[in-house]
Design an enzyme around this catalytic site. Structure first.
Site, PDB file in Angstrom:
ATOM      1  N   ASP A  74       0.874  14.632  49.054  1.00 20.00           N
ATOM      2  CA  ASP A  74       0.954  14.722  50.655  1.00 20.00           C
ATOM      3  C   ASP A  74      -0.176  15.383  50.991  1.00 20.00           C
ATOM      4  OD1 ASP A  74       3.547  14.789  53.010  1.00 20.00           O
ATOM      5  OD2 ASP A  74       1.181  14.907  53.206  1.00 20.00           O
ATOM      6  N   ILE A  75      -1.058  14.709  51.588  1.00 18.61           N
ATOM      7  CA  ILE A  75      -2.233  15.600  52.017  1.00 18.61           C
ATOM      8  C   ILE A  75      -1.810  16.764  52.968  1.00 18.61           C
ATOM      9  CG2 ILE A  75      -2.883  14.452  54.229  1.00 18.61           C
ATOM     10  CD1 ILE A  75      -5.833  14.686  53.009  1.00 18.61           C
ATOM     11  N   GLY A 116       0.250   6.770  59.746  1.00 18.44           N
ATOM     12  CA  GLY A 116      -0.140   7.427  58.476  1.00 18.44           C
ATOM     13  C   GLY A 116      -0.609   8.921  58.486  1.00 18.44           C
ATOM     14  N   VAL A 117      -1.883   9.118  57.881  1.00 15.08           N
ATOM     15  CA  VAL A 117      -2.067  10.463  57.642  1.00 15.08           C
ATOM     16  C   VAL A 117      -2.118  11.067  59.116  1.00 15.08           C
ATOM     17  CG1 VAL A 117      -4.237  12.026  57.144  1.00 15.08           C
ATOM     18  CG2 VAL A 117      -3.584   9.993  55.697  1.00 15.08           C
ATOM     19  N   ASP A 118      -2.768  10.447  59.823  1.00 12.92           N
ATOM     20  CA  ASP A 118      -2.868  10.933  61.498  1.00 12.92           C
ATOM     21  C   ASP A 118      -1.513  11.593  61.751  1.00 12.92           C
ATOM     22  OD1 ASP A 118      -4.493   9.452  64.192  1.00 12.92           O
ATOM     23  OD2 ASP A 118      -4.366  11.735  63.541  1.00 12.92           O
ATOM     24  N   SER A 142      -9.346   4.758  55.530  1.00  7.88           N
ATOM     25  CA  SER A 142      -9.490   3.135  55.694  1.00  7.88           C
ATOM     26  C   SER A 142      -8.597   2.408  54.862  1.00  7.88           C
ATOM     27  CB  SER A 142     -10.994   2.697  55.644  1.00  7.88           C
ATOM     28  OG  SER A 142     -11.698   3.345  56.906  1.00  7.88           O
ATOM     29  N   THR A 143      -7.966   2.825  53.987  1.00  9.71           N
ATOM     30  CA  THR A 143      -7.258   2.171  53.057  1.00  9.71           C
ATOM     31  C   THR A 143      -5.682   1.836  53.498  1.00  9.71           C
ATOM     32  OG1 THR A 143      -6.470   3.825  51.569  1.00  9.71           O
ATOM     33  CG2 THR A 143      -8.716   2.872  51.032  1.00  9.71           C
ATOM     34  N   GLY A 144      -5.527   2.209  54.521  1.00 14.28           N
ATOM     35  CA  GLY A 144      -3.871   2.162  54.958  1.00 14.28           C
ATOM     36  C   GLY A 144      -3.973   1.041  56.076  1.00 14.28           C
ATOM     37  N   ASN A 148      -7.848   8.544  64.428  1.00 14.26           N
ATOM     38  CA  ASN A 148      -7.915   7.488  65.487  1.00 14.26           C
ATOM     39  C   ASN A 148      -9.238   7.808  66.360  1.00 14.26           C
ATOM     40  OD1 ASN A 148      -7.270   6.110  68.451  1.00 14.26           O
ATOM     41  ND2 ASN A 148      -6.393   4.879  66.945  1.00 14.26           N
TER      42      ASN A 148
HETATM   43  N1  APR Z   1      -0.865  12.039  52.409  1.00 11.69           N
HETATM   44  C1  APR Z   1      -1.980  11.217  51.682  1.00 11.69           C
HETATM   45  N2  APR Z   1      -2.180  10.023  52.106  1.00 11.69           N
HETATM   46  C2  APR Z   1      -1.587   9.662  52.867  1.00 11.69           C
HETATM   47  C3  APR Z   1      -0.295  10.078  53.612  1.00 11.69           C
HETATM   48  C4  APR Z   1      -0.307  11.409  53.538  1.00 11.69           C
HETATM   49  N3  APR Z   1       0.672  12.205  54.073  1.00 11.69           N
HETATM   50  N4  APR Z   1      -0.024   9.221  54.487  1.00 11.69           N
HETATM   51  C5  APR Z   1      -0.711   8.147  54.165  1.00 11.69           C
HETATM   52  N5  APR Z   1      -1.537   8.100  53.337  1.00 11.69           N
HETATM   53  C6  APR Z   1      -2.362   7.282  52.694  1.00 11.69           C
HETATM   54  C7  APR Z   1      -2.321   5.800  53.130  1.00 11.69           C
HETATM   55  O1  APR Z   1      -1.156   5.214  52.040  1.00 11.69           O
HETATM   56  C8  APR Z   1      -3.571   5.241  52.799  1.00 11.69           C
HETATM   57  O2  APR Z   1      -3.889   4.952  51.484  1.00 11.69           O
HETATM   58  O3  APR Z   1      -3.734   7.394  53.408  1.00 11.69           O
HETATM   59  C9  APR Z   1      -4.576   6.222  53.417  1.00 11.69           C
HETATM   60  C10 APR Z   1      -5.133   5.984  54.570  1.00 11.69           C
HETATM   61  O4  APR Z   1      -4.276   5.367  55.300  1.00 11.69           O
HETATM   62  P1  APR Z   1      -3.796   5.612  56.894  1.00 11.69           P
HETATM   63  O5  APR Z   1      -3.460   6.863  57.269  1.00 11.69           O
HETATM   64  O6  APR Z   1      -3.225   4.387  57.375  1.00 11.69           O
HETATM   65  O7  APR Z   1      -5.366   5.563  57.791  1.00 11.69           O
HETATM   66  P2  APR Z   1      -6.483   4.330  58.024  1.00 11.69           P
HETATM   67  O8  APR Z   1      -6.345   3.263  57.058  1.00 11.69           O
HETATM   68  O9  APR Z   1      -7.861   5.248  57.947  1.00 11.69           O
HETATM   69  O10 APR Z   1      -6.048   3.831  59.155  1.00 11.69           O
HETATM   70  C11 APR Z   1      -6.379   4.913  60.429  1.00 11.69           C
HETATM   71  O11 APR Z   1      -4.337   4.562  61.335  1.00 11.69           O
HETATM   72  O12 APR Z   1      -2.611   6.031  61.447  1.00 11.69           O
HETATM   73  C12 APR Z   1      -3.605   5.505  62.473  1.00 11.69           C
HETATM   74  O13 APR Z   1      -4.428   6.667  64.000  1.00 11.69           O
HETATM   75  C13 APR Z   1      -4.868   6.396  62.759  1.00 11.69           C
HETATM   76  O14 APR Z   1      -5.742   4.546  64.055  1.00 11.69           O
HETATM   77  C14 APR Z   1      -5.710   5.341  62.753  1.00 11.69           C
HETATM   78  C15 APR Z   1      -5.584   4.318  61.832  1.00 11.69           C
END
Ligand code: APR
Length: 169
Positions: free
Chosen positions: A10-11, A32-34, A122-124, A24
């Protein structure tokens, strides 16, 4: 020469100088990460994001750009927010994804950060294929001269970890 490592986890738990947020463009949080960073980092992060919106980033943060705030209650010192491109089947946005890594490293170096944790940007929710996302991340970080000593790719799932670890050799 920057050291690249891949870890599963977990980051928000990484003890590094700077944690990169897959933000975002509004800078006002998301999933997600955000979502994890704002939830665990606390309201100070959002307060600084709002101040950025009120000053230099009136229309939000552009795709491929990066900006730093406090890390609030996270074990890091800074959060570097960067906006990844949404995957497109018709348009090659690779350069925008590369810019996220390049600009985040530039901001980290300006801050004097020695260790930086990146998610797989971007991979989520933005649907970028994991293997290509890993390729761009690693190729970009390897190509950028930087004073940052360690870059840690923090991967949530096993497929993500394998995609990065497999390329790091
Ligand atoms: N720690 C590490 N990696 C994570 C965590 C975490 N706590 N949570 C999610 N991830 C991984 C996801 O599995 C994915 O592989 O981080 C990667 C990026 O996923 P997202 O967080 O969905 O980010 P992204 O694909 O860049 O989309 C960004 O999503 O949450 C919204 O506000 C954000 O609009 C923006 C968009």
């Amino acid at each position: 020469m920057v050291e690249l490592v891949a870890v599963r986890g977990d980051i928000t738990e990484q003890v590094v100088d700077a944690v990169v947020n897959a933000a975002n463009s509004s800078l006002l949080g998301g999933g997600g990460v955000d979502g994890a960073i704002h939830r665990k980092g606390g309201p100070e992060i959002l307060a600084e994001c709002r101040a950025l919106r009120a000053s230099h980033y009136g229309r939000g943060l552009g795709t491929g750009q990066a900006v730093a705030t406090t890390a609030g209650r996270l074990p890091a010192r800074w959060v570097i927010h960067t906006v990844g491109p949404v995957w497109s089947d018709t348009e090659d946005r690779s350069e925008l994804l590369a810019s996220c890594y390049r600009e985040s490293l530039r901001v980290a170096a300006e801050l004097g950060a020695e260790s930086v944790a990146f998610p797989a940007i971007s991979t989520g929710i933005f649907r970028w294929p994991m293997d290509d996302g890993a390729r761009i991340a690693i190729e970009t970080v390897r190509s950028v001269p930087t004073t940052v000593a360690q870059v840690r790719f923090v991967l949530f799932g096993d497929d993500a970890y394998q995609a990065f670890q497999g390329r790091l050799g």
